[in-house]
Design an enzyme around this catalytic site. Structure first.
Site, PDB file in Angstrom:
ATOM      1  N   ASP A   1       0.857  -1.181   0.000  1.00 33.91           N
ATOM      2  CA  ASP A   1       0.000   0.000   0.000  1.00 33.91           C
ATOM      3  C   ASP A   1       0.896   1.234   0.000  1.00 33.91           C
ATOM      4  O   ASP A   1       1.590   1.515   0.983  1.00 33.91           O
ATOM      5  CB  ASP A   1      -0.919  -0.001   1.226  1.00 33.91           C
TER       6      ASP A   1
ATOM      7  N   GLU B   1      -1.538  -1.289  -6.153  1.00 37.00           N
ATOM      8  CA  GLU B   1      -2.685  -0.606  -6.742  1.00 37.00           C
ATOM      9  C   GLU B   1      -2.277   0.101  -8.027  1.00 37.00           C
ATOM     10  O   GLU B   1      -1.131   0.514  -8.190  1.00 37.00           O
ATOM     11  CB  GLU B   1      -3.255   0.408  -5.754  1.00 37.00           C
TER      12      GLU B   1
ATOM     13  N   ASP C   1      -3.434   1.420   6.867  1.00 34.22           N
ATOM     14  CA  ASP C   1      -2.512   1.013   5.810  1.00 34.22           C
ATOM     15  C   ASP C   1      -2.282  -0.494   5.794  1.00 34.22           C
ATOM     16  O   ASP C   1      -2.225  -1.111   4.719  1.00 34.22           O
ATOM     17  CB  ASP C   1      -1.186   1.752   5.975  1.00 34.22           C
TER      18      ASP C   1
END
Length: 395
Positions: A190, A274, A356
C-alpha cells in the site's frame, strides 16, 4: 531471458571524466545534435500544417545531407554524422510516442537542459573495456560502477551531460538474465505519503521526503540565481548550484527506489500493488508537491521490469477497489474514510484496523485472485454505514 544494460532498464549510467579537448568535441556534438533535432522538428511541423505533408526519417535524412553542404551550416561536418542521424531517429520516436498517447507533442531542445548524443557501433571503438568515440583520438575515462557481462559488446553508446555539468555514458549490451529461484511468498504493498509503502506482512518503509529535506537550500539557491544579472558568469555559477541541488535530490531518490524495489523482488514471488493514476493525483491543491516527491510511478515501473527480468509476478489491482475502507476480516465496506483517520474499528465484527496494513492485506488478497482469474476485480455495490473510527493525534 534477454535484457539490456541501459539506464532506462534500471542499470545505472557510468560517470565519465572527459579531457578538455574531449569536452570541446562533445560540446560541439551536443550543439549539432540539438540543432538538427530542432531543425527537423520545424521542418515536420511546417510540412504538415502548411503543405499537409508528412516527413519521415528517410526524407529528413536526405534534407540533412543537403543542409550539410550549405555554406552557413557547413560546421555540421565537424562532428560525426552518426549522432546527427540518431537525432532524427529520436525525433521519429518522439512523434510515435505522441501519436500513441504516451507523450505530448515534441518540443524544441534547449541549451541549458540535459544534452545527449547517441553513437552506433560504426561510430566508436570498443577494445578491452576502453571506449573511443568518433572524432576523438583518446579513449574516455570511465568510472565503472559494475563490470559489463562477459564478452559483451555494446551495440550503441549514449553520452549525456546533465544540468549539473556531469557526464554519463550508457552502453546498450545484450545480457541473459537468469530467473531467481521460485518461492511461495506473496505480499501486498500500500503506497502512501506518511509511509512510503506498508506491506501486508506489517513492515513499514518510511517516506524519506528527499525534496522536503533540501527544499530550503533549493529555495535559497533559486533566490540567489534570480538576482544575478542575465548573461553574467555569476548567474551561470548560481544556476549550477541550483542544478546540483536538484541532482542530489534525484540521485538519492533513485538510489532509494532501486534498493527497495530490488529487495522486494528478490524476497517475494508475487507483488501486488494498486493502479495509481499519479497524473491526476498531482493536481491535488495541497498534496501535489508531496505526491511528486515520493516517486510512486518510478517505483512501480522498477518493480514491473525487474519482475520481468527475474521471473516474478507483479499484479496491479483496480484503482477503484476500496482497499482501505474494506474490513479484511469480514468484508464490510465503509461508506467513507477520510485521509486523517489512520485507525478504525469494523462496525460488523469489531476488529480494530490500522488503515494502511488493512489496505495492504486486502491488496494481496485481491491480487492473488486477479493472478488466478486473469481479470481485474472491481468493487461491488455495497451500502453500509460508516464505522467507529479513531483519528490520529499529533504528538
Amino acid at each position: 531471458m534477454l535484457g539490456f544494460a541501459d539506464e532506462r532498464m534500471g542499470r545505472p549510467m557510468r560517470l565519465v571524466y572527459p579531457t578538455p579537448q574531449q569536452q570541446q568535441m562533445l560540446a560541439q556534438t551536443f550543439g549539432c545534435c540539438r540543432f538538427v533535432y530542432n531543425w527537423a522538428l520545424r521542418k515536420k511541423t511546417d510540412a504538415y500544417y502548411k503543405d499537409h505533408q508528412r516527413l519521415y526519417y528517410k526524407e529528413l535524412s536526405i534534407l540533412l545531407t543537403d543542409l550539410k553542404k550549405q555554406e552557413e551550416t557547413h560546421w555540421l561536418n565537424e562532428v560525426s554524422s552518426v549522432p546527427l542521424q540518431q537525432a532524427l531517429r529520436h525525433l521519429d520516436k518522439a512523434f510515435l510516442n505522441f501519436f500513441e498517447g504516451r507523450a505530448k507533442y515534441p518540443t524544441f531542445h534547449k541549451k541549458r537542459n540535459t544534452q545527449s548524443a547517441t553513437y552506433t557501433a560504426n561510430a566508436f571503438t570498443w577494445r578491452n573495456g576502453s571506449l573511443t568515440l568518433a572524432k576523438m583520438s583518446e579513449p574516455l575515462q570511465i568510472v565503472w560502477s559494475r563490470p559489463l557481462p562477459n564478452e559483451a559488446i555494446p551495440s550503441s553508446v549514449t553520452i549525456t551531460k546533465d544540468c549539473a555539468d556531469r557526464y554519463f555514458i550508457s552502453l546498450l549490451v545484450e545480457e541473459e538474465i537468469a530467473h531467481l529461484p521460485c518461492n511461495e511468498k506473496a505480499i501486498g504493498a500500500d503506497l502512501g505519503l506518511k509511509s512510503f509503502v506498508v506491506l501486508s506482512t506489517g513492515e513499514v518503509v518510511g517516506n524519506p521526503r528527499f525534496f522536503h529535506k533540501d527544499e530550503k537550500n533549493l529555495a535559497k539557491a533559486q533566490r540567489r540565481h534570480a538576482k544575478k544579472k542575465k548573461g553574467s558568469k555569476n548567474r551561470d555559477k548560481a544556476r549550477l548550484k541550483v542544478a546540483r541541488i536538484h541532482a542530489r535530490i534525484a540521485d538519492r531518490r533513485r538510489d532509494f527506489l532501486h534498493k527497495l524495489s530490488t529487495r522486494l523482488i528478490r524476497e517475494n514471488q508475487t507483488m501486488c500493488v494498486e493502479s495509481l493514476q499519479v497524473k491526476n493525483m498531482v493536481k491535488h491543491p495541497t498534496l501535489s508537491k508531496a505526491i511528486s516527491d515520493v516517486g510512486w510511478s518510478e517505483f512501480v515501473s522498477q518493480l514491473e521490469y525487474k519482475a520481468d527480468w527475474y521471473g516474478r509476478n507483479l499484479v496491479k489491482i483496480d484503482k477503484w477497489y476500496p482497499s482501505s475502507k474494506r474490513c479484511f476480516e469480514c468484508g464490510h465496506i465503509l461508506t467513507s474514510l477520510p485521509l486523517d483517520i489512520r485507525q478504525w474499528d469494523c462496525p460488523e465484527c469489531g476488529v480494530h484496523h490500522d488503515r494502511d496494513i488493512n489496505a495492504a492485506k486486502n491488496i494481496v488478497t485481491v491480487g492473488l485472485t486477479v493472478l488466478a482469474c486473469g481479470e481485474s476485480i472491481r468493487p461491488g455495490r455495497v451500502s453500509s454505514r460508516s464505522g467507529k473510527t479513531q483519528r490520529s493525534r499529533k504528538p
